[in-house]
Write a protein that holds these residues in place. Structure first.
Motif, PDB file in Angstrom:
ATOM      1  N   VAL A  43       0.701  -1.142  -0.125  1.00 41.95           N
ATOM      2  CA  VAL A  43      -0.046   0.143   0.050  1.00 41.95           C
ATOM      3  C   VAL A  43       0.919   1.153   0.054  1.00 41.95           C
ATOM      4  CG1 VAL A  43      -1.746   1.223   1.273  1.00 41.95           C
ATOM      5  CG2 VAL A  43      -1.768  -1.236   1.463  1.00 41.95           C
ATOM      6  N   MET A  44       0.381   2.241  -1.000  1.00 44.74           N
ATOM      7  CA  MET A  44       1.262   3.374  -0.794  1.00 44.74           C
ATOM      8  C   MET A  44       0.268   4.416  -1.143  1.00 44.74           C
ATOM      9  SD  MET A  44       4.193   4.586  -3.244  1.00 44.74           S
ATOM     10  CE  MET A  44       5.456   5.895  -2.783  1.00 44.74           C
ATOM     11  N   SER A  45       0.194   5.666  -0.357  1.00 46.23           N
ATOM     12  CA  SER A  45      -0.644   6.446  -0.500  1.00 46.23           C
ATOM     13  C   SER A  45      -0.543   7.360  -1.970  1.00 46.23           C
ATOM     14  CB  SER A  45      -0.578   7.910   0.635  1.00 46.23           C
ATOM     15  OG  SER A  45       0.450   8.309   0.465  1.00 46.23           O
ATOM     16  N   ILE A  46      -1.527   7.717  -2.599  1.00 44.15           N
ATOM     17  CA  ILE A  46      -1.418   8.620  -3.946  1.00 44.15           C
ATOM     18  C   ILE A  46      -0.546   9.615  -3.616  1.00 44.15           C
ATOM     19  CG2 ILE A  46      -2.826   9.683  -5.726  1.00 44.15           C
ATOM     20  CD1 ILE A  46      -3.126   6.579  -5.887  1.00 44.15           C
ATOM     21  N   LEU A  53       7.264  10.672  -7.750  1.00 33.25           N
ATOM     22  CA  LEU A  53       7.073  10.889  -9.243  1.00 33.25           C
ATOM     23  C   LEU A  53       7.407  12.292  -9.652  1.00 33.25           C
ATOM     24  CD1 LEU A  53       3.935   8.816 -10.361  1.00 33.25           C
ATOM     25  CD2 LEU A  53       6.220   8.225 -10.878  1.00 33.25           C
ATOM     26  N   ARG A  54       7.562  13.301  -8.344  1.00 34.00           N
ATOM     27  CA  ARG A  54       7.590  14.561  -8.550  1.00 34.00           C
ATOM     28  C   ARG A  54       6.333  15.198  -9.309  1.00 34.00           C
ATOM     29  NH1 ARG A  54      11.566  11.851  -6.327  1.00 34.00           N
ATOM     30  NH2 ARG A  54      13.344  12.767  -5.300  1.00 34.00           N
ATOM     31  N   SER A  55       5.160  14.662  -9.296  1.00 30.49           N
ATOM     32  CA  SER A  55       4.110  15.147 -10.034  1.00 30.49           C
ATOM     33  C   SER A  55       3.034  15.687  -9.048  1.00 30.49           C
ATOM     34  CB  SER A  55       3.531  13.762 -10.436  1.00 30.49           C
ATOM     35  OG  SER A  55       2.287  14.121 -11.016  1.00 30.49           O
ATOM     36  N   ARG A  56       2.587  16.932  -9.784  1.00 30.87           N
ATOM     37  CA  ARG A  56       1.781  17.758  -9.253  1.00 30.87           C
ATOM     38  C   ARG A  56       0.327  17.485  -9.793  1.00 30.87           C
ATOM     39  NH1 ARG A  56       6.196  21.443  -9.525  1.00 30.87           N
ATOM     40  NH2 ARG A  56       7.051  22.146  -7.321  1.00 30.87           N
ATOM     41  N   SER A  57       0.131  16.779 -10.636  1.00 27.81           N
ATOM     42  CA  SER A  57      -1.280  16.384 -11.364  1.00 27.81           C
ATOM     43  C   SER A  57      -2.207  16.009 -10.290  1.00 27.81           C
ATOM     44  CB  SER A  57      -0.972  15.441 -12.456  1.00 27.81           C
ATOM     45  OG  SER A  57      -2.353  15.005 -12.766  1.00 27.81           O
ATOM     46  N   LYS A  58      -3.337  16.412 -10.526  1.00 31.93           N
ATOM     47  CA  LYS A  58      -4.339  16.112  -9.748  1.00 31.93           C
ATOM     48  C   LYS A  58      -5.300  14.936 -10.219  1.00 31.93           C
ATOM     49  CE  LYS A  58      -4.549  20.332  -7.261  1.00 31.93           C
ATOM     50  NZ  LYS A  58      -5.028  21.078  -6.423  1.00 31.93           N
ATOM     51  N   ARG A  59      -4.869  14.449 -11.363  1.00 26.39           N
ATOM     52  CA  ARG A  59      -5.578  13.528 -12.167  1.00 26.39           C
ATOM     53  C   ARG A  59      -5.333  11.818 -11.814  1.00 26.39           C
ATOM     54  NH1 ARG A  59      -3.837  13.520 -17.342  1.00 26.39           N
ATOM     55  NH2 ARG A  59      -5.610  12.019 -17.686  1.00 26.39           N
ATOM     56  N   PHE A  60      -6.311  11.226 -11.437  1.00 22.75           N
ATOM     57  CA  PHE A  60      -5.974   9.764 -11.060  1.00 22.75           C
ATOM     58  C   PHE A  60      -6.089   8.907 -12.513  1.00 22.75           C
ATOM     59  CE2 PHE A  60      -8.090  10.857  -7.183  1.00 22.75           C
ATOM     60  CZ  PHE A  60      -7.139  10.262  -6.242  1.00 22.75           C
ATOM     61  N   ASP A  61      -6.365   9.692 -13.500  1.00 20.09           N
ATOM     62  CA  ASP A  61      -6.594   8.561 -14.907  1.00 20.09           C
ATOM     63  C   ASP A  61      -5.095   8.137 -15.273  1.00 20.09           C
ATOM     64  OD1 ASP A  61      -9.066   8.972 -14.675  1.00 20.09           O
ATOM     65  OD2 ASP A  61      -8.965  10.413 -16.316  1.00 20.09           O
ATOM     66  N   SER A 131      13.118  11.007 -12.263  1.00 15.42           N
ATOM     67  CA  SER A 131      12.092  11.814 -12.165  1.00 15.42           C
ATOM     68  C   SER A 131      12.201  12.900 -13.457  1.00 15.42           C
ATOM     69  CB  SER A 131      11.770  12.452 -10.914  1.00 15.42           C
ATOM     70  OG  SER A 131      12.775  13.398 -10.653  1.00 15.42           O
ATOM     71  N   LYS A 132      13.591  13.206 -13.776  1.00 15.90           N
ATOM     72  CA  LYS A 132      13.504  14.378 -14.665  1.00 15.90           C
ATOM     73  C   LYS A 132      14.007  13.924 -16.222  1.00 15.90           C
ATOM     74  CE  LYS A 132      16.864  16.593 -11.217  1.00 15.90           C
ATOM     75  NZ  LYS A 132      17.914  17.321 -10.934  1.00 15.90           N
ATOM     76  N   PHE A 133      13.823  12.842 -16.604  1.00 10.08           N
ATOM     77  CA  PHE A 133      13.590  12.259 -17.763  1.00 10.08           C
ATOM     78  C   PHE A 133      12.334  12.824 -18.301  1.00 10.08           C
ATOM     79  CE2 PHE A 133      16.732   8.967 -16.675  1.00 10.08           C
ATOM     80  CZ  PHE A 133      18.045   9.495 -17.087  1.00 10.08           C
ATOM     81  N   LYS A 134      12.389  13.293 -19.432  1.00 12.46           N
ATOM     82  CA  LYS A 134      10.961  13.680 -20.287  1.00 12.46           C
ATOM     83  C   LYS A 134      10.909  12.433 -21.487  1.00 12.46           C
ATOM     84  CE  LYS A 134      10.795  17.516 -18.351  1.00 12.46           C
ATOM     85  NZ  LYS A 134      10.032  17.625 -17.130  1.00 12.46           N
ATOM     86  N   SER A 135      11.611  11.585 -21.763  1.00 13.30           N
ATOM     87  CA  SER A 135      11.634  10.593 -22.717  1.00 13.30           C
ATOM     88  C   SER A 135      11.745   9.118 -22.001  1.00 13.30           C
ATOM     89  CB  SER A 135      12.989  10.722 -23.678  1.00 13.30           C
ATOM     90  OG  SER A 135      13.075   9.331 -24.654  1.00 13.30           O
ATOM     91  N   LYS A 136      10.954   8.220 -22.533  1.00 16.02           N
ATOM     92  CA  LYS A 136      10.754   6.829 -22.022  1.00 16.02           C
ATOM     93  C   LYS A 136      12.136   6.057 -22.371  1.00 16.02           C
ATOM     94  CE  LYS A 136       8.370   4.209 -25.275  1.00 16.02           C
ATOM     95  NZ  LYS A 136       7.056   3.274 -25.460  1.00 16.02           N
TER      96      LYS A 136
END
Length: 196
Positions: A43-46, A53-61, A131-136
């Motif tokens: 278990v990990m909190s979102i 992930l260094r993400s500020r997105s509020k989207r769960f999708d 977390s800094k990469f923009k390309s997979k």
């Protein structure tokens, strides 16, 4: 955590796995790593996942899509056992995931759990660099380089590299693969890793 020990089997994954899915996998693995041998579900909190992930997105999708990709990605092995007989197998990166009450609950299949516990065949992946990469492609090549640097194995055949990058049937000429994928990825790896 600042880094994760990632088993070779999880690095050398085939299929078209997005950058977000690969990053998500590494953060989830770092979260589960200490208990992976003894715990089936993790278990990990979102909020902590997004922090990793260094993400500020509020989207769960996007997290749902990443989890679907991780379940569908294949980890395949084909080795000889101690008696010289072929041992082939396939599994997914994760077996299941559920988002509930602000947390992600996820599990690895039994074989994947066993592969992830192989502590002598792994690469140390820096989560801040990833977390800094923009390309997979940058992340895939970064992980592969650490894997091959540690074990000094022979170079990857070009067709195998295409498969690991999820590029089967694309960039048939090396010149376009080099120009459009490899050189930009190497440039990004050098730039991001040197700033960390």
């Amino acid at each position: 955590k600042k880094e994760v020990l990632k088993a070779r089997a999880a690095i050398q994954t085939t299929g078209n796995v997005s950058l977000l899915a690969r990053k998500t996998y590494n953060v989830l693995l770092a979260n589960a790593y200490d208990d992976i041998a003894n715990t089936e579900q993790h278990v990990m909190s979102i909020a902590n996942l997004k922090k990793g992930l260094r993400s500020r997105s509020k989207r769960f999708d996007s997290i749902k899509e990443a989890c679907t990709e991780l379940r569908d990605a294949k980890v395949e092995w084909n080795i000889l056992d101690a008696k010289g007989k072929e041992n082939w197998g396939i599994t997914g990166l994760i077996a299941e995931a559920e988002i509930k009450n602000g947390s992600i609950i996820y599990a690895y299949g039994p074989k994947m759990r066993k592969l992830l516990q192989t502590k002598h065949i792994y690469a140390r992946i820096n989560l801040l660099v990833q977390s800094k990469f923009k390309s997979k492609y940058s992340l895939i090549i970064y992980e592969l380089c650490y894997d091959f640097k540690k074990y000094g194995t022979s170079p990857i055949l070009l067709e195998n590299l295409r498969e690991l990058l999820g590029l089967e049937g694309k960039h048939p000429k090396f010149s376009t693969l080099n120009r459009d994928v490899l050189k930009p990825a190497i440039k990004e790896i050098n730039a991001k890793e040197n700033k960390t």
